[in-house]
Design a protein around this motif. Structure first.
Motif, PDB file in Angstrom:
ATOM      1  N   ALA A 176      33.271  35.674  28.163  1.00  0.00           N
ATOM      2  CA  ALA A 176      34.617  35.221  27.799  1.00  0.00           C
ATOM      3  C   ALA A 176      35.654  35.775  28.774  1.00  0.00           C
ATOM      4  N   ILE A 177      35.481  37.029  29.191  1.00  0.00           N
ATOM      5  CA  ILE A 177      36.418  37.628  30.164  1.00  0.00           C
ATOM      6  C   ILE A 177      36.376  36.837  31.479  1.00  0.00           C
ATOM      7  N   LEU A 178      35.141  36.562  31.919  1.00  0.00           N
ATOM      8  CA  LEU A 178      34.957  35.827  33.174  1.00  0.00           C
ATOM      9  C   LEU A 178      35.510  34.403  33.067  1.00  0.00           C
ATOM     10  N   LEU A 179      35.273  33.794  31.921  1.00  0.00           N
ATOM     11  CA  LEU A 179      35.759  32.427  31.701  1.00  0.00           C
ATOM     12  C   LEU A 179      37.289  32.392  31.764  1.00  0.00           C
ATOM     13  N   LEU A 180      37.924  33.349  31.109  1.00  0.00           N
ATOM     14  CA  LEU A 180      39.391  33.419  31.130  1.00  0.00           C
ATOM     15  C   LEU A 180      39.908  33.599  32.556  1.00  0.00           C
ATOM     16  N   ARG A 181      39.217  34.465  33.288  1.00  0.00           N
ATOM     17  CA  ARG A 181      39.632  34.724  34.674  1.00  0.00           C
ATOM     18  C   ARG A 181      39.504  33.451  35.521  1.00  0.00           C
ATOM     19  N   VAL A 182      38.401  32.753  35.342  1.00  0.00           N
ATOM     20  CA  VAL A 182      38.176  31.522  36.124  1.00  0.00           C
ATOM     21  C   VAL A 182      39.200  30.453  35.744  1.00  0.00           C
ATOM     22  N   LEU A 183      39.427  30.265  34.455  1.00  0.00           N
ATOM     23  CA  LEU A 183      40.335  29.200  34.013  1.00  0.00           C
ATOM     24  C   LEU A 183      41.791  29.476  34.392  1.00  0.00           C
TER      25      LEU A 183
END
Lengths: 515, 47
Positions: A196-203
């Motif tokens: 989720a952290i990585l997803l937020l960063r990517v988005l």
């Protein structure tokens, strides 16, 4: 209380989900979507999930719990329980021990790379690699293809392999409740949190390079999700969707059978199977589908995406993503999160692969957990040397072909036929609903009896023609590597024969005891 | 991103989220929470 038992319902679900959520969710799935019709791929994907994935999940959970009721935790005994009159079906069940062992032999080595790379990312050890070529060279040096003597070249990779292997064996040494269950109960939420952290960063990357406004996250999502309707007419796209569903759910390798065998007679399997499948789908479609491809697109643009998508899962994970994450602030932290996420996905899968062979030794030879783990650990440690030292000679590809493809598809096809046709649909349906927390729609009676076996047999036939037979005939193997491939095949035949002999011995002993 | 892309993204996410939320909710609110709490009689199923 039984020797091996789950502590909680959520524990077994997390363990099965942990087994299913692996590298494929984050690396294989996005590439499959991008290459097979974008958003349109989701039509065959969901069709295959409904007609093949979920039924197979229920079949395995039910066979597992049923076999467990007869004191069997692995496929030979379970298949014998389903079809007692057939003397040979137990030998077919050997695939349920052989398959996970094969996968474990090379998977554990790749898993150790992830542990190593999470350290490399944290300490900025590949910071100087700013191009695809230099990052690939870094990976090659780590794999032992650099200069110098064999021992010095292989030392870091071997050290991380030993640590990873020891960690797996340590977890396996405990009983289910305090080992696999405890690890998965903590590791799965951590995995979801990291993703989720990585997803937020990517988005929230937006448009990383203002000079190239088209290279942004929204267009990256578009690269993956824009539908190409013509793809639906291509049989290969439907085959790819079936393959992805089969590989992602961890069905067909005997692991779910063993996990479910530790349930009680009236523990639910219908809702548990559905929950485990949906947890895996959440990790795959929502988390896995939104990280790698959009991030790579935003930094490298549409022109390079074709090459990146075709470079395969390994390159995507070990070359493209480290390069992408070097461009974001706190790159060391995000690089660490990426590899730690994959490592956790890897370890929850690898410990599940150890279980069927260990459970076989425990159940059929009355060994203690520690002794069974020690024997399994010694044998696999020796076998692991082949993929480590002969990686460049196609050993990993060969093990992957037999373990993750051939055994998996064959085993899944046969167990679905065995369940619906030999065990009988009436008994199967009753067994599936025993203690069930949900009522499965009656339409699934028809699906489990007709559609799932038919789809699996079609996948088996299509796969044999397209990939299986050419690989068996070594058509795509370099002449200089054929000797390694033949050696591996000889060793595999020997291992399979030993397992068959052990099954034969156990049944012979039992027959004598009964007489 | 074309409208078709958004359509598939939203539909896929919705289907998975619904399935995941429903099954997790049912699992967590199930009265039969603990496998080891099941009746000891269940153990007598051998042969």
């Amino acid at each position: 209380m039984a020797k091996n038992a789950w502590g909680s319902k959520l524990g077994v679900i997390m363990a099965v989900a942990g087994s299913a959520v692996g590298l494929g969710n984050f690396l294989r799935f996005p590439v499959q979507v991008a290459q097979n019709g974008g958003g349109a791929f989701m039509i065959p994907y969901f069709v295959m999930l409904i007609l093949m994935g979920l039924p197979l999940m229920w079949i395995e959970w039910t066979i597992g719990r049923f076999g467990g009721g007869f004191g069997h935790s692995t496929a030979p005994g379970m298949f014998h329980s389903l079809w007692e009159k057939n003397r040979f079906i137990k030998y077919f069940g050997v695939i349920g021990i052989f398959g996970p062992t094969l996968i474990f032999i090379y998977y554990i080595y790749i898993e150790s790379w992830l542990l190593a790379y999470s350290c490399f990312a944290l300490f900025g050890m590949y910071d100087g690699c700013t191009t695809k070529e230099s990052m690939s060279a870094f990976l090659n040096v780590y794999q032992g293809f650099g200069e110098g003597g064999l021992l010095s070249r292989m030392a870091p990779a071997y050290l991380f392999f030993v640590i990873t292997f020891a960690l797996n064996m340590l977890i396996m040494g405990y009983e289910i409740k305090n080992g696999i269950e405890k690890v998965c109960k903590y590791a799965m939420p951590v995995l979801f949190g990291l993703a989720a952290i990585l997803l937020l960063r990517v988005l929230t990357l937006g448009t990383p390079d203002p000079a190239a406004p088209d290279n942004n996250i929204i267009n990256g999502l578009g690269y993956m999700w824009n539908p190409k309707w013509s793809a639906l007419k291509d049989a290969r796209v439907w085959f790819a969707a079936a393959g992805q569903i089969l590989f992602t759910l961890s069905c067909g390798i005997g692991v779910i059978l063993t996990y479910a065998s530790y349930l009680r007679k009236k523990d639910d399997v219908a809702l548990s199977g559905l929950t485990a499948a949906s947890t895996n789908e959440f990790a795959e479609v929502i988390l896995g589908g939104s990280i790698v491809i959009p991030a790579a697109f935003a930094f490298f643009g549409a022109a390079n995406m074709e090459t990146i998508a075709k470079s395969g899962s390994f390159n995507l994970g070990f070359v493209t993503m480290p390069l992408v994450l070097q461009h974001v602030p706190f790159s060391h932290i995000f690089g660490f999160i990426w590899f730690m996420l994959l490592f956790i996905a890897g370890i929850t899968s690898s410990i599940s692969l150890c279980l069927p062979p260990i459970a076989f030794l425990e159940d059929e030879f009355s060994m203690s957990k520690k002794s069974a783990t020690r024997i399994f650990g010694t044998v696999t440690f020796i076998l692991c040397q082949a993929p480590i030292f002969f990686l460049a000679n196609g050993v990993v590809d060969e093990l992957d072909f037999w373990g993750s493809n051939f055994c998996l598809i064959l085993f899944a096809a046969v167990e679905s036929v065995l369940f619906a046709w030999v065990f009988g649909m009436d008994k199967a349906w009753t067994e599936l609903h025993l203690g069930s927390d949900i009522t499965i729609p009656k339409f699934y009676r028809f699906v489990i009896k007709w559609i799932t076996p038919a789809v699996l047999l079609f996948v088996l036939g299509f796969w044999l023609i397209q990939e299986g037979i050419p690989t068996i005939l070594m058509k795509n193997i370099k002449p200089e590597d054929r000797i390694y491939v033949i050696t591996v095949r000889t060793a595999l035949i020997l291992l399979f024969s030993v397992l068959c002999f052990l099954v034969w011995r156990v049944w012979k002993k039992r027959e004598k005891e009964v007489a | 991103m074309q409208p078709g892309g958004w359509f598939f993204l939203i539909i896929s996410w919705s289907v998975i989220m619904t399935l995941f939320t429903y099954s997790m909710f049912r699992t967590l609110t199930s009265t039969k929470q603990n496998s080891s709490e099941s009746s000891e009689a269940d153990e007598t199923r051998k042969d």
